[in-house]
Design a protein around this motif. Sequence first.
Motif, PDB file in Angstrom:
ATOM      1  N   VAL A   1       0.821  -1.208   0.000  1.00 39.14           N
ATOM      2  CA  VAL A   1       0.000   0.000   0.000  1.00 39.14           C
ATOM      3  C   VAL A   1       0.857   1.260   0.000  1.00 39.14           C
ATOM      4  CG1 VAL A   1      -1.788   1.287   1.236  1.00 39.14           C
ATOM      5  CG2 VAL A   1      -1.889  -1.209   1.156  1.00 39.14           C
ATOM      6  N   MET A   2       1.871   1.301   0.880  1.00 41.17           N
ATOM      7  CA  MET A   2       2.623   2.536   1.083  1.00 41.17           C
ATOM      8  C   MET A   2       3.900   2.621   0.247  1.00 41.17           C
ATOM      9  SD  MET A   2       0.654   4.145   3.039  1.00 41.17           S
ATOM     10  CE  MET A   2       1.762   5.550   3.124  1.00 41.17           C
TER      11      MET A   2
ATOM     12  N   GLN B   1      -2.579  -7.217  -6.474  1.00 38.68           N
ATOM     13  CA  GLN B   1      -3.560  -6.307  -7.054  1.00 38.68           C
ATOM     14  C   GLN B   1      -4.716  -7.064  -7.702  1.00 38.68           C
ATOM     15  OE1 GLN B   1      -3.401  -2.655  -7.116  1.00 38.68           O
ATOM     16  NE2 GLN B   1      -5.527  -3.168  -7.546  1.00 38.68           N
ATOM     17  N   LYS B   2      -4.403  -8.145  -8.415  1.00 37.47           N
ATOM     18  CA  LYS B   2      -5.450  -8.927  -9.074  1.00 37.47           C
ATOM     19  C   LYS B   2      -6.268  -9.730  -8.072  1.00 37.47           C
ATOM     20  CE  LYS B   2      -2.946  -9.383 -13.444  1.00 37.47           C
ATOM     21  NZ  LYS B   2      -2.247 -10.310 -14.376  1.00 37.47           N
TER      22      LYS B   2
ATOM     23  N   VAL C   1      -7.342   3.910  -6.154  1.00 38.51           N
ATOM     24  CA  VAL C   1      -7.729   4.073  -4.759  1.00 38.51           C
ATOM     25  C   VAL C   1      -6.518   3.933  -3.848  1.00 38.51           C
ATOM     26  CG1 VAL C   1      -9.177   3.173  -2.902  1.00 38.51           C
ATOM     27  CG2 VAL C   1     -10.053   3.247  -5.244  1.00 38.51           C
ATOM     28  N   TYR C   2      -5.655   2.951  -4.145  1.00 34.83           N
ATOM     29  CA  TYR C   2      -4.435   2.785  -3.343  1.00 34.83           C
ATOM     30  C   TYR C   2      -3.549   4.023  -3.429  1.00 34.83           C
ATOM     31  CZ  TYR C   2      -5.238  -2.191  -2.418  1.00 34.83           C
ATOM     32  OH  TYR C   2      -5.750  -3.384  -1.969  1.00 34.83           O
ATOM     33  N   LYS C   3      -3.484   4.609  -4.609  1.00 32.47           N
ATOM     34  CA  LYS C   3      -2.678   5.827  -4.771  1.00 32.47           C
ATOM     35  C   LYS C   3      -3.262   6.975  -3.939  1.00 32.47           C
ATOM     36  CE  LYS C   3      -0.639   8.901  -8.237  1.00 32.47           C
ATOM     37  NZ  LYS C   3      -0.917  10.105  -7.436  1.00 32.47           N
TER      38      LYS C   3
ATOM     39  N   ILE D   1      -9.704   8.533   3.363  1.00 27.60           N
ATOM     40  CA  ILE D   1     -10.411   8.105   2.152  1.00 27.60           C
ATOM     41  C   ILE D   1     -11.594   7.252   2.582  1.00 27.60           C
ATOM     42  CG2 ILE D   1     -10.242   6.834  -0.009  1.00 27.60           C
ATOM     43  CD1 ILE D   1      -8.589   9.380   0.057  1.00 27.60           C
ATOM     44  N   PRO D   2     -12.828   7.672   2.287  1.00 27.88           N
ATOM     45  CA  PRO D   2     -14.004   6.961   2.804  1.00 27.88           C
ATOM     46  C   PRO D   2     -14.245   5.638   2.075  1.00 27.88           C
ATOM     47  CG  PRO D   2     -14.675   8.745   1.366  1.00 27.88           C
ATOM     48  CD  PRO D   2     -13.190   8.859   1.503  1.00 27.88           C
TER      49      PRO D   2
END
Length: 368
Positions: free
Chosen positions: A71-72, A86-87, A95-97, A135-136
């Motif tokens: 993620v980071m 990711q798949k 969204v991850y970005k 991020i909701p």
Amino acid sequence: MPGSIAGLSVLALDDSNRRRTLALYLLARVAQCAYNSAKSKNKFHLWGSYWRHGDSLLFSLACAQVMYSFVMRPESLPKSYQDFIQKTGPVAKPVYKAVRDCCRGGPVDVAYISAYLSSRGKLNDVKLEEFPSIIPCSIIHPDTDSCLGHNAKAASATFRKTFPLYFSLTFVPFVVLHLQKFMDSPARTCWLALKGAVRSTSFLSAFVGIFQGVICVHRKIASKDHKLVFWVAGALSALSVLLEKKARRGELALYVLPRAGDSLWYILVNRHLLPDVKNAEVALFCACMGGIMYYLEYEPDTMAPFLRGLIRRFLASRISNPNPPTSRSASYTYLQTLDAMNKPKLEESKQAESSSLEKLNLESISGL
């Protein structure tokens, strides 16, 4: 020493990242052998090493680092590993970005997120901000408003996507390594492969569902995002490994551990907490290869059976088969005994034959 010299063959790989991954994998295996050796001699053991679920704890810590990096710091993981995660997961890359930018306190690329939401037909239902505090869930899973429904859908989708892969990984090696058993009872082999594939796929599906569930729960109780949430989510989701067989948990931990070490190494070097030594992975690989060959020769019981069998399958020298086979069939033993019994008789017959030839030799008679 020969193993360390043979380790220089890793230079045939041009990609330093692949060399580092292999070196860290061998390091984990050498550490396993060294620890098992010291523990068997009552010289050293870690606190909690006799725990029933110590392997699960190691897997949990490794997965926490991997999921945090995904993620980071995704650049710290191999591209193929990123693509697999990711798949397998249900969250899109934009969204991850956005989550990454939010956790770092930077501006979120609103245009990028808008384009993603527009492609899902949810642009008008979501309020976008350039500097959001969190991020909701409406952006993380825009297709459904229910977090529970989203997590259940993610787990079932993961099961459908990965079951064929796990079935092939379970069935093919069993047939190749145990061909005679497969020929004797193909139906039982297929059943065992099917059961193992369902178990492994359920473990991975639960992993995805728990990870997404922790992320959603955090958004229900907190108003600000934090990067350590993904480390905790990775550690908790790894508890799904308890669905796997006990024998596989240690192997899974040792598989993920090099990935976690690789990403941690990259992050520490990037933050200048460790020196960036050129070709350090080559020296590490050579040292670890020497250690592996040492334990294979002198303490093979400290190695994992799979690794020991794999190395011996490729090595045809004495080091790969230090002891003669002890299990022989009954027919082989009978033939060996029969051969030993016949040897004295053959020698006696040869001596009798030679003496008879001397008697019939006319030149040995005096006067002729």
